[in-house]
Write a protein that holds these residues in place. Structure first.
Motif: not given
Length: 737
Positions: A264-271
């Motif tokens: 969780e040092e980076m986060r992802a979201r899908t659009y």
């Protein structure tokens, strides 16, 4: 040490001032019987310490002669007398003069070793409990740890202030942590350049294909793009860019990215089927904004029952009727808890805001007007006749921790019932997140702006994203009013927005284009500022005319034009003291027009007949009214505020006869000259030109090449920024519904 630095050696006799947050200290050194006042970012300093300081003698404008330290090498006291003096100074808890004497009498030259390594032995002294012994030892090791970090940083040419900042962030095991992973220096709070940290890592024998280096490359690339305005990046774009940047195989970069997502040092979201990668704080900012706007927009509310009559009364008082879209905007503002009002120049935004403001003030006691910058807030005050402040001033900055924090937040809410926020296109996601967090649950939020202007300097594209989401109550003013139609500035601004070339005017018009190129364009700009416009229109060349450059570089960039204009408008003379930097050729001279180029929340100002305050903000303009070359200080008047800049703060000022269009956002000037020659291809885009043209109030002149103006008018690609706010906002509104 560099030859020009002086060496001062001695023992610290008295610490006058110390800021443990920044490492800045002022202290007296006994240098062979002579007391010398030393100041600088030297890290933690204590009485009795032996120091070797390198720097220069300076004359502070308020405190007189001082030795300005560039670097400081400090050692703990060695002999018993120095140790006793050190401990008696009160540097450690529970140890005063009497206890220090007893401690040294018992443990001698080993006293400090006992404190650090065998604190239980301190309990042999009457009055020192195990709890006190632990506190004494912990504080001593903290102080020693800071010095250890300073020494580590010095190996790589990094400052004591950097060391203090690192220690505050990483704690007592900072050196161990940095030896294990020097790439921590790329991130918060130091944010060093990747190439600089790469060199440090190489010295520490960290391999080029190390997983630490690849992860750091991904984080650095994402942070770099945040600096360019993106809150997120498509996964493929991030991995491809990082692989090229650090010269690693894409497959290894993909693996490192998956690990960063797992931790969780980076986060992802899908659009819309595409995966986007965020830094956690920027995802939180967009999610918080979307959630709060979604909550406010669905909060039940009703228009005042007398609204239509109130609007008619306003029209009678002002002697004109509002246009249909203006009436719709007024109704919408009074019938909803959040709304957006947008439109270009001449479409009546200010008239509409004044009506909304008047009606709100009849209903509520506490209505706030704010804007992102000082000049935008001042302009808003002038247009509405009501007091307006910057968002920072509204939230009240607390800079005591070394990072920007706000006094008003979710635990200490703002007292307002309505917040009207102008120049919304300039607001970045972190600032808007902070404002919404500090707003009361019942507070109405009115966002006003022009989506065709440049987006914020910081990450995000809030106004554009909200408009693209098409969910919040919104009114777009499109009609150019009759009086505004007479202005070619306004006509051409709208032509540019629609991808059409601006038209040059005749003798009585307020917009002209003059063809020129390179050095000829540079000479033309200088002649227009210094001679032609003052003679023809009566403009003051310094206070009324502003050159707005698309770029900093080249013969018509802001750097070179500033040099030329300074030489023409404010040439050197014996009665004009100045401060010069030989290496860069930069000069600050009495009478110069200057700009504040970074936010400084601590610098104090005075106002004649009014309350003093603190703070100068990026983009503030002023005139140098006093120069003290010996103290290397200048006095600047910015509107009614008087600032004194010491030697440490001069880097915050730049000559401002010419500034970039980016720096002019939120401002207006009587006359604007835009040199559209030698513009790099990456800066040839529409809303840069549009923003420059709309800064002009009475006259706008574009000098340069017609084909460059056409290229800027036709290019909309640079308007695009990666952001997920519109998708998050749609989800938030659906969830609330």
């Amino acid at each position: 040490m560099p030859g020009e630095l002086l060496k001062l050696e001695g023992v610290v006799e008295h610490v006058i001032f110390e800021n443990q947050e920044t490492g800045y200290a002022v202290f007296e050194v006994n240098a062979g019987g002579t007391d010398v006042v030393v100041s600088g970012n030297v890290g933690s300093i204590d009485n009795g310490m032996s120091v070797v300081v390198y720097g220069q003698m300076t004359n502070h404008p308020n405190y007189g002669e001082q030795f300005r330290a560039e670097t400081c090498e400090a050692a703990l006291p060695q002999d018993t007398a120095a140790i006793q003096s050190y401990l008696a100074s009160g540097v450690l808890p529970y140890i005063g003069s009497s206890t220090a004497k007893k401690m040294v009498a018992k443990f001698g030259a080993e006293t400090l070793t006992v404190i650090a390594e065998e604190p239980d032995r301190l309990c042999e002294l009457k009055g020192i409990t195990p709890q006190k012994a632990a506190a004494i030892s912990n504080e001593f090791r903290r102080l020693y740890g800071v010095r250890e970090v300073i020494a580590w940083m010095a190996r790589f040419g990094l400052s004591a202030q950097s060391a203090v900042t690192a220690y505050r962030a990483f704690g007592p095991h900072t050196v161990e942590a940095l030896n294990n992973n020097p790439y921590m220096l790329c991130g918060e709070p130091l944010n060093l350049k990747f190439s600089q940290v790469d060199a440090i890592a190489n010295t520490l024998q960290v391999g080029a294909d190390s997983s630490l280096r690849i992860a750091a490359g991904l984080l650095y690339t994402l942070r770099h793009n945040a600096g360019n305005g993106h809150t997120c990046l498509p996964r493929a774009k991030l991995t491809d860019a990082t692989a090229r940047f650090i010269r690693q195989e894409p497959q290894r970069v993909e693996q490192a990215l998956d690990e960063l997502l797992n931790t969780e040092e980076m986060r992802a979201r899908t659009y819309e089927g595409t995966e986007y990668i965020y830094l956690p704080d920027l995802l939180s900012a967009e999610e918080d904004i979307a959630a709060r706007l979604g909550e406010i927009s669905t909060y039940p509310t009703e228009a005042p029952p007398t609204l239509e009559n109130d609007i008619r009364v306003l029209e009678m008082a002002q002697g004109f009727a509002y246009a249909p879209l203006q009436r719709e905007a007024i109704r919408m503002a009074l019938s909803n808890r959040v709304m957006v009002l947008t439109g270009g120049p001449g479409t009546g935004k200010t008239t509409t805001v004044n009506a909304i403001l008047t009606l709100y003030e009849g209903l509520y006691d506490r209505v706030a007007l704010c804007a992102p910058t000082g000049r935008a807030a001042k302009r808003l005050s002038e247009l509405t006749g009501h007091s307006a402040s910057t968002i920072h001033r509204l939230l009240e900055v607390d800079y005591s921790t070394g990072t920007v924090r706000f006094i008003h937040n979710e635990k200490n809410l703002l007292p307002f019932d309505v917040i009207i926020l102008d120049e919304m296109s300039m607001v970045d996601v972190k600032l808007f997140q902070a404002l919404l967090a500090a707003a009361q649950s019942h507070c109405r939020i009115i966002m006003v702006g022009d989506a065709d202007q440049l987006p914020s300097v910081g990450p995000g594209n809030i106004l554009s994203e909200i408009l693209r989401a098409d969910i919040l109550p919104t009114v777009r003013l499109t009609e150019i009013f009759r009086q505004a139609q007479k202005s070619l500035i306004i006509q051409n601004a709208h032509r540019i927005v629609h991808g059409e070339m601006p038209r040059t005017g005749g003798h009585d018009d307020d917009f002209f284009m003059i063809e020129s190129f390179g050095p000829a364009c540079q000479r033309l700009v200088c002649d227009l500022v210094s001679t032609r416009l003052p003679r023809t229109y009566g403009f003051d060349p310094v206070r009324d005319i502003q050159v707005l450059c698309p770029t900093k570089v080249g013969p018509t960039g802001s750097v070179e034009l500033n040099r030329r204009l300074q030489a023409v408008l404010n040439p050197p003379s014996p009665d004009k003291p100045q401060i010069a930097w030989e290496q860069s050729g930069r000069v600050l001279r009495l009478g110069d027009k200057v700009m504040q180029i970074k936010n400084d929340y601590d610098i104090p100002y005075e106002r004649s007949g009014a309350e003093a305050g603190v703070g100068a903000y990026n983009g503030d303009l002023g005139i140098i009214t006093e120069v003290d070359p010996s103290a290397r200080s200048v006095t600047v008047m910015m509107d009614d505020r008087k600032y004194v800049y010491g030697a440490d703060q001069l880097a915050e000022l730049e000559p401002a006869y010419a500034v970039t269009i980016h720096k002019s956002q939120g401002s207006e000037f009587p006359a604007v000259i835009i040199p559209a020659a030698d513009v790099p291809a990456r800066l040839c885009y529409r809303n840069l030109l549009y923003t420059g043209v709309t800064r002009a109030r009475k006259l706008c002149i574009i000098t340069g090449m017609g084909r460059t103006v056409q290229a800027m008018t036709e290019n909309v690609r640079q308007n695009l920024r990666y952001s997920g706010l519109r998708y998050l906002l749609a989800d938030a509104v659906r969830h609330q519904s």
